[in-house]
Design a protein around this motif. Structure first.
Motif, short mmCIF file in Angstrom:
data_model
loop_
_atom_site.label_atom_id
_atom_site.label_comp_id
_atom_site.label_asym_id
_atom_site.label_seq_id
_atom_site.Cartn_x
_atom_site.Cartn_y
_atom_site.Cartn_z
N CYS A 1 -2.56 5.59 7.43
CA CYS A 1 -1.42 4.67 7.47
C CYS A 1 -1.26 3.98 8.83
O CYS A 1 -1.09 2.75 8.88
N PRO A 2 -1.30 4.71 9.94
CA PRO A 2 -1.20 4.02 11.24
C PRO A 2 -2.34 3.02 11.45
O PRO A 2 -2.11 1.93 12.00
N THR A 3 -3.54 3.37 10.98
CA THR A 3 -4.67 2.45 11.11
C THR A 3 -4.46 1.20 10.27
O THR A 3 -4.71 0.07 10.72
N THR A 4 -3.99 1.40 9.03
CA THR A 4 -3.72 0.26 8.15
C THR A 4 -2.68 -0.66 8.75
O THR A 4 -2.86 -1.89 8.79
N LEU A 5 -1.58 -0.11 9.24
CA LEU A 5 -0.52 -0.93 9.81
C LEU A 5 -0.99 -1.64 11.07
O LEU A 5 -0.66 -2.82 11.29
N SER A 6 -1.76 -0.98 11.89
CA SER A 6 -2.29 -1.61 13.11
C SER A 6 -3.26 -2.74 12.76
O SER A 6 -3.22 -3.81 13.36
N PHE B 1 0.84 -1.19 0.00
CA PHE B 1 0.00 0.00 0.00
C PHE B 1 0.88 1.24 0.00
O PHE B 1 2.01 1.23 0.48
N PHE B 2 0.34 2.31 -0.57
CA PHE B 2 1.05 3.58 -0.61
C PHE B 2 0.63 4.44 0.57
O PHE B 2 -0.56 4.53 0.91
N GLY B 3 1.62 5.08 1.19
CA GLY B 3 1.35 5.95 2.33
C GLY B 3 2.59 6.76 2.64
O GLY B 3 3.51 6.84 1.82
N PHE B 4 2.63 7.33 3.84
CA PHE B 4 3.81 8.10 4.23
C PHE B 4 3.89 8.13 5.76
O PHE B 4 2.88 8.01 6.46
N THR B 5 5.10 8.24 6.26
CA THR B 5 5.32 8.07 7.70
C THR B 5 4.73 9.20 8.53
O THR B 5 4.50 9.03 9.72
N ALA B 6 4.49 10.36 7.91
CA ALA B 6 3.88 11.49 8.65
C ALA B 6 2.35 11.46 8.57
O ALA B 6 1.70 12.38 9.05
N CYS B 7 1.80 10.42 7.98
CA CYS B 7 0.34 10.30 7.83
C CYS B 7 -0.30 10.24 9.22
O CYS B 7 0.11 9.43 10.06
N PRO B 8 -1.32 11.06 9.46
CA PRO B 8 -1.90 11.12 10.80
C PRO B 8 -2.94 10.05 11.11
O PRO B 8 -3.25 9.81 12.28
N ASP B 9 -3.51 9.40 10.08
CA ASP B 9 -4.62 8.50 10.37
C ASP B 9 -4.65 7.22 9.53
O ASP B 9 -4.57 6.12 10.09
N SER C 1 -4.39 6.46 -1.93
CA SER C 1 -5.40 5.41 -1.82
C SER C 1 -5.26 4.68 -0.48
O SER C 1 -4.15 4.52 0.04
N GLY C 2 -6.38 4.19 0.03
CA GLY C 2 -6.35 3.41 1.26
C GLY C 2 -6.39 1.91 1.00
O GLY C 2 -6.42 1.12 1.95
N ASN C 3 -6.40 1.51 -0.27
CA ASN C 3 -6.48 0.09 -0.62
C ASN C 3 -5.10 -0.58 -0.59
O ASN C 3 -4.07 0.10 -0.63
N LEU C 4 -5.10 -1.90 -0.55
CA LEU C 4 -3.87 -2.70 -0.62
C LEU C 4 -3.87 -3.50 -1.91
O LEU C 4 -4.91 -4.01 -2.33
N ALA C 5 -2.71 -3.62 -2.53
CA ALA C 5 -2.55 -4.46 -3.72
C ALA C 5 -2.05 -5.84 -3.28
O ALA C 5 -1.23 -5.96 -2.37
N ILE C 6 -2.57 -6.87 -3.93
CA ILE C 6 -2.18 -8.25 -3.64
C ILE C 6 -1.28 -8.75 -4.77
O ILE C 6 -1.70 -8.81 -5.93
N LEU C 7 -0.05 -9.11 -4.43
CA LEU C 7 0.86 -9.71 -5.40
C LEU C 7 0.99 -11.20 -5.08
O LEU C 7 1.20 -11.59 -3.93
N GLY C 8 0.89 -12.02 -6.11
CA GLY C 8 1.07 -13.46 -5.93
C GLY C 8 2.54 -13.81 -5.83
O GLY C 8 3.42 -12.98 -6.05
N PRO C 9 2.84 -15.06 -5.50
CA PRO C 9 4.24 -15.49 -5.36
C PRO C 9 5.03 -15.45 -6.66
O PRO C 9 6.25 -15.59 -6.65
N ASP C 10 4.34 -15.27 -7.78
CA ASP C 10 5.04 -15.11 -9.07
C ASP C 10 5.31 -13.64 -9.37
O ASP C 10 5.83 -13.30 -10.44
#
Length: 204
Positions: free
Chosen positions: A82-87, A72-80, A168-177
């Motif tokens: 990104c921390p929610t996604t990581l948690s 997912f795309f984000g940034f370390t200074a994100c206030p809401d 974006s708040g979405n996550l991309a799914i990459l397969g093992p290939d």
């Protein structure tokens, strides 16, 4: 008569198989829907890009293989967001069976490379104690990856002071290939993901 009986049995068996397959497809669709997962009709190759990980090591997108990756795309200074996604992802991975969680790697890709150096990414991600990885690099490379993954972000026009970055708040799914398989859409349905991700991985 025996021939007619055999034909009837064969027809019934084919019908039952088709019915069972239909039920499985419906169950899979419902499972993905409950997890807010949207899979692509076909896998999508990523362009070969060069980035830096949180250790400052060169990473090529073509090497993102052998495991399932959630980016997912984000940034370390994100206030809401990104921390929610990581948690949320830390909580999810902790609740998955170890044979499933060991096959998943979460990666935060910076949409703010000016501030998000490898050192900053490493320090930030270490707070979560979940083995998360980070990627940063040249803006041109990051934007190409963003487009390929279908995860848009808008770079700050004047990156000065305490600025924010729209992403974006979405996550991309990459397969093992290493191919793009789909997206986990926000808001995240953790209970649904607990059921769907093991099925997705085991079906590979």
């Amino acid at each position: 008569m025996p021939l007619l009986t055999a034909v009837i049995r064969s027809t019934l068996a084919a019908g039952l198989l088709a019915f069972s397959s239909g039920l499985l497809a419906l169950d899979r669709h419902a499972l993905l829907d409950e997890a807010n997962i949207l899979l692509l009709p076909r896998e999508r190759e990523l362009p070969n890009l060069h980035l830096l990980d949180e250790q400052g090591q060169l990473v090529r997108t073509e090497t993102l293989k052998d495991r399932w990756h959630l980016l997912f795309f984000g940034f370390t200074a994100c206030p809401d967001v990104c921390p929610t996604t990581l948690s949320d992802m830390r909580q999810l991975l902790a609740q998955l069976p170890s044979d499933v969680s060991n096959q998943l790697q979460l990666i935060l890709v910076s949409a703010d490379p000016k501030r998000d150096t490898p050192d900053v990414l490493r320090t930030y991600l270490s707070y979560y104690r979940a083995g998360f990885k980070g990627l940063t690099g040249e803006m041109e490379q990051l934007q190409k990856l963003s487009k390929a993954l279908g995860l848009p972000f808008v770079p700050a026009e004047e990156p000065r002071g305490d600025y924010s970055v729209s992403h974006s708040g979405n996550l991309a799914i990459l397969g093992p290939d290493g191919t793009l398989r789909g997206h986990i859409r926000a808001p995240f349905k953790l209970e649904g993901l607990k059921q769907a991700l093991p099925q997705l991985i085991e079906a590979e």
